[in-house]
Design a protein around this motif. Structure first.
Motif: not given
Length: 929
Positions: A653-668
């Motif tokens: 979460y970044t207040t300056r641009i009021d943005e939430f960012r959800l990132t997911t990753g799977y590795s093998h």
């Protein structure tokens, strides 16, 4: 002698076994009730008549794989074979079985609680999971020691095989599964290595594997490719792809690395190259005795009051110890950070900083505060496929003065933040100007040194040249530094610093005064004076200890503005949980052009592990001013699915641009490469996905050709290890000496997954470059307990991307025994004795027993001499060297003579050699037949 007694009993018992087998098939004449002769098998006759006697008594040791169990086991040679005392076996295997002689029962369980065991002598039965309910028959003999059980019966009852070896006075145990007592032995072995390692690990006592530079070595290459697509991110919408190549090897007698990276449209953007040589012994460039020489992408040494450390294209040379810190109370840590990785910094076990991938392939922690004494610094790198790498170093403050009369120097020139070849010059964050510097430091005495340097750099809009000097002196638990610098054509500055320790309280103090218009990267423009104090301590809170660091400073500018700064840090580590909190406050008074201002920030870092999940988070709060509140926050979750698959989720979460960012990753991770898929979504409508492929290429010294692996080969060192059986004890592989498969190799104090193949070779990866490490054998992987490494290991100094060749000899072993007398001819117990090889290294130690008897077991074949340990010789005031009756101090153990019997040895008073005719006779080495 104990060893002789064991072998003599073993030989006699072997003869008895052979005679018993012969007699079992030979009819014996007997008389029946009518007085007529009849014939019965000898075994039938002895079964009813055998009685325990001293002639049949045995004293054996249990052995499984390469382990010799702690307790010896009593036994007898019976008419049917070998029996072992049941109580001794239970004790040696650490079994929860109770023997009750009154009820004539033994009850408990074997190697798991569901494996119940019951032996009932009255009913003549035994019951357990391996046999069900079965008759005891003639399996148990009553002896003066207790119940002696036939080894064949023990094998059936316990589900493991007991194989007596009377010649060597042992009983070999064989099992297809790992038993609890084996696991306990391994745990104790690992704990002993960890306890004894750091304090007694003197690498100079071990042989060294030389790595000559060659005109060419095939490089190792790390490859990372990423492709993805995104939308809702304005100018960044669309498809993107990026590639990074990192290579390391040798060419023209020098090490080199090269990094080629592209931008998001596969356009090459940077080519970074360095050619260098590092030599901790300082034997580079002849009379210059340099330890470091580099050209290309280099890093300079910082000044004390003038220039920060800088990176860019240029050249550097120094004879300073590799990795030495230059500034008095701070250090800068830089290193390679592969694409997609992030880094955490720990100081003395406390989490103090965190850095994400910033796209330039480096991690960088500037001006890390140091304290008096030892500063343990650890950078932990986390990879996108779940990798974890640790880069450890320690910086001693107050104990690192150079030797009296020694001079250390450095010289460097760098074009600031400029790669060797700029493929994309459109982005420049700061002026890419050249800077250069030269510095020397000389030791005046054990506690005092002086330094002088000249630097030139482009700073604050113009070129500036500096001359600076410093005098360092340590007093007990305190170190002082007095320094000064002059900026030509501007002004000067003087500074005094102190670091010290009082009990558990570390402290530091500094004061700086500027004259004229002195300005540098360490002293802001128009500074009048600055003073500060910092401390580090630990507060006891019940069972926990709470560390606390604080840094307070006050500055005044020439326009009258005053600046007060406070930085406080604390952290808590409890088991798998670590949290760090940092409070920073800055307050400025009003100036002629700016109003008064104050700003307070709080930053939190946390790292925890819950079962299979690792959670890490950081957040920054602004607690004063117009924009107070949360500035940014990140929470990250990592977990594993098996050994090769990982899942990661991160919320930012970044207040300056009021943005939430959800990132997911799977590795093998596959053996040859690793794959990772990522996806993200933002609260402002952004969506994207990407896939990443990573692998490394490098020479395969085991099978030849090129190998492909998911391990980062170019960023670390490698060792190709050949393990062979050294039958003649010369520590060299001679024709006909076989290689040994299935042997595990270890490096330093850590185990590895490197196991020798059928050709006796294995590769050890991920060795830290330019840090000497002892590569040896994990003795628990040797199947034959009478084999042992000829030496504990070989020291190698790895180089990035280069494979070191090492041969490790495994030798058959023998014994050395004798009895020690004091100069008066009386038995001398409690004396520590050593076996020393021709290189002067101590191979084995033992202590003489109550009757003066001493025994060295499992001594690898080779040439040795026997001596009294130095501290014991000083205490007893005797000569350290112990000689044979002929005056020779050396002897050989080998295939022809694997037992050396010194007989009786009399210690010789110091500086009073005993005439040869008065020495006690020595029994010649004898190989038992």
């Amino acid at each position: 002698m104990r060893a002789l007694r064991h072998r003599t009993l073993g030989a006699a018992a072997s003869i008895a076994v052979a005679l018993g087998a012969f007699m079992a098939e030979t009819p014996v004449e007997a008389q029946n009730s009518n007085g007529n002769a009849s014939y019965q098998p000898a075994s039938a006759q002895s079964a009813s008549n055998w009685q325990a006697n001293d002639d049949d008594f045995l004293f054996l040791q249990l052995v499984i794989q390469n382990y010799k169990l702690t307790y010896d086991v009593r036994g007898y040679q019976t008419d049917r074979g070998i029996c072992l005392d049941l109580a001794d076996v239970i004790q040696s295997l650490d079994l929860p079985i109770r023997i009750d002689k009154e009820s004539r029962r033994a009850t408990g369980w074997l190697f798991a609680e569901d494996q119940k065991f019951t032996l009932d002598r009255d009913s003549g039965t035994v019951q357990n999971v391996n046999t069900g309910r079965a008759p005891v028959a003639r399996d148990i003999y009553d002896t003066p020691e207790g119940w002696c059980v036939d080894t064949n019966a023990l094998s059936r009852w316990f589900g493991i095989t007991f194989k007596p070896d009377l010649y060597n006075a042992i009983v070999r145990l064989e099992s297809d599964r790992e038993l609890p007592f084996m696991q306990a032995i391994e745990r104790r072995s690992r704990a002993a290595r960890l306890r004894g390692g750091p304090k007694q690990f003197d690498l100079s006592q071990y042989p060294t594997a030389e790595m000559e530079y060659r005109p060419w070595r095939t490089p190792s290459v790390d490859f990372v490719a990423r492709a993805g697509v995104r939308t809702g991110e304005s100018s960044r919408d669309g498809a993107e792809a990026r590639v990074e190549l990192y290579a390391a090897g040798e060419a023209l007698g020098a090490s080199y690395f090269a990094r080629l990276a592209t931008d998001d449209q596969l356009k090459p953007s940077a080519l970074r190259v360095r050619a260098y040589r590092n030599d901790p012994n300082g034997e580079l460039l002849g009379p210059l005795k340099a330890t470091q020489v580099a050209i290309g992408d280099v890093e300079t040494v910082p000044g004390r009051l003038t220039a920060q450390t800088a990176i860019g294209r240029g050249a550097f040379i120094s004879n300073q110890p590799i990795g030495q810190v230059s500034r008095f109370s701070t250090t800068t840590l830089r290193g390679v950070l592969p694409a997609g990785w992030d880094a955490e910094l720990y100081r003395n076990g406390q989490l103090i900083a965190f850095q994400d991938d910033r796209g330039d392939g480096r991690y960088e922690f500037l001006d890390v505060e140091l304290f008096f004494g030892r500063n343990d610094l650890e950078v932990v790198l986390y990879g996108p496929q779940g990798q974890v790498r640790r880069d450890k170093t320690f910086v001693p403050i107050g104990f690192n003065q150079i030797e009296p009369g020694e001079t250390q120097y450095w010289a460097g020139i760098v074009q600031n933040d400029r790669d060797l070849i700029d493929l994309d010059s459109s982005v420049q964050t700061i002026p890419q100007k050249w800077r250069w510097g030269v510095g020397v430091e000389r030791g005046l005495d054990k506690r005092t040194s002086a330094a002088l340097s000249v630097q030139s750099l482009f700073f604050d809009g113009r070129r500036r040249k500096y001359l600076e000097g410093a005098l360092m002196r340590s007093f007990g638990a305190m170190q002082l530094e007095f320094g000064g610098a002059h900026e030509f054509g501007a002004g000067s500055v003087a500074e005094a610093r102190a670091l010290g320790r009082l009990g558990r309280f570390n402290f530091g103090a500094n004061a700086l005064v500027a004259f004229g218009n002195f300005t540098s990267e360490f002293a802001q423009q128009q500074l009048d004076y600055r003073a500060g104090f910092n401390f580090d301590t630990s507060l006891a809170l019940g069972k926990f200890s709470l560390p606390l660091q604080a840094d307070i400073s006050h500055s005044k500018l020439k326009d009258g503005t005053e600046v007060n700064e406070l930085l406080m840090t604390t952290s808590l580590t409890a088991g798998r949980f670590a949290v760090s909190a940092q409070l920073s406050h800055q307050e400025r008074t009003r100036s002629p052009v700016t109003p008064a201002d104050s700003e307070t920030r709080v930053r939190m870092l946390a790292n925890a592990r819950f079962k299979h999940f690792r959670v890490r988070g950081n957040a920054t709060f602004l607690t004063s001013g117009r924009d107070k509140g949360l500035e940014s926050a990140t929470v990250r979750l990592d977990t594993s699915f098996g050994e090769d698959s990982d899942f990661q989720a991160q919320l930012d979460y970044t207040t300056r641009i009021d943005e939430f960012r959800l990132t997911t990753g799977y590795s093998h991770r596959f053996d040859e490469f690793s794959l990772r898929g990522d996806a993200f979504v933002t609260s402002r409508g952004g969506v994207g996905a990407s896939v990443q492929l990573a692998f490394s290429l490098g020479p395969d010294p085991v099978s030849g050709g090129i190998r492909v692996t998911n391990t980062k080969l170019a960023r670390s060192g490698q060792a190709a290890v050949t393990v062979f059986r050294d039958d003649n004890g010369n520590s060299r592989r001679d024709p006909g000496e076989e290689v040994l498969p299935d042997v595990m190799v270890e490096a330093g104090l850590r185990g590895t997954e490197a196991i020798t193949r059928a050709n006796g070779r294995a590769i050890v990866d991920e060795l830290r470059p330019f840090r000497p490490v002892l590569v040896g054998i994990d003795e628990s992987s040797l199947r034959d307990p009478f084999l042992a490494p000829s030496v504990k290991g070989v020291v190698v100094t790895p180089r990035p991307g280069v494979v070191a060749q090492i041969e490790l000899a495994i030798s058959p072993t023998g014994e050395v025994e004798g009895s020690l007398l004091n100069p008066s001819g009386i038995e001398q117990p409690g004396v520590r004795l050593e076996l020393v090889n021709p290189q002067g290294a101590v191979v084995a130690e033992t202590i003489s027993e109550f009757d003066g008897f001493f025994l060295f077991q499992r001594v690898p074949y080779g040439e040795y001499r026997l001596r009294v340990a130095a501290d014991a010789a000083r205490t007893l005031r005797v000569a350290g060297s112990l000689s044979t009756s002929s005056g020779q101090s050396g002897f050989n153990l080998g295939r022809e003579e694997d037992v050396m019997r010194f007989g009786t040895i009399r210690l010789v008073p110091e500086d009073k050699p005993e005439p040869p005719e008065q020495r006690a006779p020595v029994i010649a080495a004898v190989r038992p037949e």
